[in-house]
Design an enzyme around this catalytic site. Structure first.
Site, PDB file in Angstrom:
ATOM      1  N   GLY A 284     -27.617 -12.700  14.200  1.00  0.00           N
ATOM      2  CA  GLY A 284     -26.720 -11.677  14.745  1.00  0.00           C
ATOM      3  C   GLY A 284     -26.665 -11.724  16.267  1.00  0.00           C
ATOM      4  O   GLY A 284     -27.272 -12.592  16.904  1.00  0.00           O
ATOM      5  N   PHE A 285     -25.958 -10.778  16.826  1.00  0.00           N
ATOM      6  CA  PHE A 285     -25.792 -10.709  18.285  1.00  0.00           C
ATOM      7  C   PHE A 285     -27.160 -10.587  18.978  1.00  0.00           C
ATOM      8  O   PHE A 285     -27.577 -11.487  19.721  1.00  0.00           O
ATOM      9  CB  PHE A 285     -24.872  -9.523  18.600  1.00  0.00           C
ATOM     10  CG  PHE A 285     -24.878  -9.047  20.030  1.00  0.00           C
ATOM     11  CD1 PHE A 285     -24.793  -9.948  21.083  1.00  0.00           C
ATOM     12  CD2 PHE A 285     -24.965  -7.687  20.315  1.00  0.00           C
ATOM     13  CE1 PHE A 285     -24.800  -9.506  22.402  1.00  0.00           C
ATOM     14  CE2 PHE A 285     -24.954  -7.232  21.618  1.00  0.00           C
ATOM     15  CZ  PHE A 285     -24.883  -8.144  22.665  1.00  0.00           C
TER      16      PHE A 285
ATOM     17  N   GLY B  68     -24.000 -11.527  10.575  1.00  0.00           N
ATOM     18  CA  GLY B  68     -24.490 -12.591  11.462  1.00  0.00           C
ATOM     19  C   GLY B  68     -23.629 -13.841  11.335  1.00  0.00           C
ATOM     20  O   GLY B  68     -22.793 -13.951  10.431  1.00  0.00           O
TER      21      GLY B  68
ATOM     22  N   ASN C 101     -40.000  -3.924   3.032  1.00  0.00           N
ATOM     23  CA  ASN C 101     -40.409  -5.317   2.804  1.00  0.00           C
ATOM     24  C   ASN C 101     -41.081  -5.909   4.044  1.00  0.00           C
ATOM     25  O   ASN C 101     -42.098  -6.600   3.951  1.00  0.00           O
ATOM     26  CB  ASN C 101     -39.198  -6.169   2.408  1.00  0.00           C
ATOM     27  CG  ASN C 101     -38.710  -5.841   1.003  1.00  0.00           C
ATOM     28  OD1 ASN C 101     -39.482  -5.361   0.174  1.00  0.00           O
ATOM     29  ND2 ASN C 101     -37.444  -6.080   0.735  1.00  0.00           N
TER      30      ASN C 101
ATOM     31  N   GLY D 131     -44.568  -4.400   4.439  1.00  0.00           N
ATOM     32  CA  GLY D 131     -45.474  -4.968   3.434  1.00  0.00           C
ATOM     33  C   GLY D 131     -45.899  -6.379   3.817  1.00  0.00           C
ATOM     34  O   GLY D 131     -47.082  -6.741   3.743  1.00  0.00           O
TER      35      GLY D 131
ATOM     36  N   TYR E 295     -25.854   4.992   8.749  1.00  0.00           N
ATOM     37  CA  TYR E 295     -26.570   4.222   9.775  1.00  0.00           C
ATOM     38  C   TYR E 295     -27.658   5.086  10.414  1.00  0.00           C
ATOM     39  O   TYR E 295     -28.822   4.697  10.486  1.00  0.00           O
ATOM     40  CB  TYR E 295     -25.570   3.760  10.823  1.00  0.00           C
ATOM     41  CG  TYR E 295     -26.138   2.881  11.914  1.00  0.00           C
ATOM     42  CD1 TYR E 295     -26.620   1.605  11.611  1.00  0.00           C
ATOM     43  CD2 TYR E 295     -26.160   3.298  13.240  1.00  0.00           C
ATOM     44  CE1 TYR E 295     -27.117   0.784  12.616  1.00  0.00           C
ATOM     45  CE2 TYR E 295     -26.648   2.478  14.243  1.00  0.00           C
ATOM     46  CZ  TYR E 295     -27.126   1.222  13.932  1.00  0.00           C
ATOM     47  OH  TYR E 295     -27.623   0.407  14.926  1.00  0.00           O
TER      48      TYR E 295
ATOM     49  N   LYS F 284     -31.738   4.545  10.050  1.00  0.00           N
ATOM     50  CA  LYS F 284     -32.574   4.246  11.210  1.00  0.00           C
ATOM     51  C   LYS F 284     -33.654   5.307  11.396  1.00  0.00           C
ATOM     52  O   LYS F 284     -34.769   5.004  11.816  1.00  0.00           O
ATOM     53  CB  LYS F 284     -31.706   4.143  12.467  1.00  0.00           C
ATOM     54  CG  LYS F 284     -30.797   2.916  12.479  1.00  0.00           C
ATOM     55  CD  LYS F 284     -31.595   1.633  12.641  1.00  0.00           C
ATOM     56  CE  LYS F 284     -30.697   0.418  12.798  1.00  0.00           C
ATOM     57  NZ  LYS F 284     -31.450  -0.824  13.026  1.00  0.00           N
TER      58      LYS F 284
ATOM     59  N   THR G 128     -25.301  -1.891  23.893  1.00  0.00           N
ATOM     60  CA  THR G 128     -25.627  -3.169  24.532  1.00  0.00           C
ATOM     61  C   THR G 128     -24.466  -4.130  24.322  1.00  0.00           C
ATOM     62  O   THR G 128     -23.795  -4.080  23.290  1.00  0.00           O
ATOM     63  CB  THR G 128     -26.918  -3.744  23.904  1.00  0.00           C
ATOM     64  OG1 THR G 128     -27.968  -2.795  24.107  1.00  0.00           O
ATOM     65  CG2 THR G 128     -27.315  -5.064  24.543  1.00  0.00           C
TER      66      THR G 128
END
Ligand code: UDP
Length: 323
Positions: free
Chosen positions: A11-12, A37, A100, A103, A146, A150, A176
């Site tokens: 991704g970016f 991505g 995940n 873990g 989203y 988060k 950003t």
């Protein structure tokens, strides 16, 4: 050689992190399901022995052979357009995906840094936003998928830190920009620059009085690098406090690109935050970090990047990934 796993590595932000950690002499494993991505962002690393790419969805069980010192969890759609198109995957990567990663980190005894966001503050009624502010988020609005993913991700990470004693770091990333943003991701900067390049009017949402504070990607990456190597487990804002209205931002893009088009006003999306500016007192004092690249410099580099894209690149960025 230290080994680092970067989810969302194509991704970016993820791809810029791959570059940085390769430069620092790490063995880098990038993982990405390529929904948002793009392999183009990391293809220049493929010939390196110390770089590997796993085409994998981090929301499914992750297997990485060998040791790992660090895990950076940067996989997630991150623009309002993207997470409105794929809301369930957005919720899954912020919940199942981080579970995940955490873990895996326990098994490998690795340190985890998660990409959180200024969106945890929602439409803030404290300005600028310090880390102590708990936010003003609508859980069932369009941004809820989203924002709440988060917020859950932060809670889960902190629980692994306190309950399992795992080494964790949380960065709250403010707006950003820079090379490798997708032209069609709907964010204001690629939207405006793309429109200027195509000779279209610039679509300002609302009256443009809402504010944002834009950080150049190299500054952000430096902040992430410092936070990862610090011993601070509480959330840290990283962003550029240079605040600007979207109208002024549009005028800057018109001047930069020399377009003869104008700003036009479209309806403001639901729950669009009215103001956003990071309080970076903590980043300054704990990490000795502050942004170095001015908006004028950063915008010029970013514009040159978009101008340098081939017709093929522009076509791919505009037409693939229509989920
Ligand atoms: N925006 C705009 N025109 C566009 C895209 C976005 O005026 O074509 C506005 C949007 O309403 C928001 C600001 O620009 O107020 C930043 O939007 P972006 O999607 O880049 O990021 P976020 O809202 O997540 O900060």
């Amino acid at each position: 050689m230290k080994r680092i796993l970067i989810t969302g590595g194509a991704g970016f932000l993820g791809s810029h992190l791959c570059d940085r950690f390769i430069k620092e002499g790490y063995h880098v494993i990038a993982m990405d399901n390529l929904i948002t991505g793009d392999l183009k962002n990391i293809e220049h690393l493929f010939h390196l022995k110390q770089f590997e790419f796993y085409h994998h969805d981090v929301s499914k069980f992750i297997h990485v052979p060998g040791e790992l010192d660090y895990i950076l969890h940067f996989a997630s759609p991150a623009s309002p357009i993207d997470y409105l198109k794929i809301p369930i995957q957005t919720l899954k990567v912020g919940s199942l995906g981080i579970h995940n990663c955490l873990g895996l980190a326990r098994v490998k005894n690795a340190r985890v840094l998660i990409a959180s966001t200024s969106e945890v503050y929602g439409d803030p009624n404290v300005h600028p936003q310090p880390e102590e502010y708990w936010g003003n988020v609508n859980p069932v609005g369009p941004r809820g998928v989203y924002d709440e993913a988060k917020r859950f991700q932060e809670a889960m990470t902190m629980a692994y830190h306190t309950y399992h004693g795992l080494e964790t770091r949380i960065i709250r990333i403010f707006n950003t920009y820079g090379p490798r943003m997708r032209l069609n991701d709907g964010r204001v900067l690629p939207a405006f620059i793309g429109q200027a390049l195509r000779g279209e009017d610039l679509t300002m949402f609302g009256d443009g009085s809402q504010t944002r504070s834009f950080c150049y990607v190299d500054d952000l990456v430096e902040g992430i690098y410092r936070l990862l190597l610090s011993d601070y487990a509480q959330p840290v804002n990283i962003g550029n406090p240079d605040e600007i209205t979207i109208k002024e931002f549009g005028e800057e893009i018109i001047k930069l690109t020399g377009t003869s088009q104008k700003l036009i006003s479209l309806p403001l999306p639901t729950d669009d935050p009215k103001q956003r500016k990071p309080d970076i007192t903590k980043a300054r004092s704990i990490l000795g970090w502050e942004p170095k690249v001015s908006r004028a410099e950063g915008l010029k580099i970013t514009y040159d990047y978009f101008k340098s894209l081939s017709k093929d690149d522009l076509f791919r960025m505009a037409h693939h990934k229509e989920f």
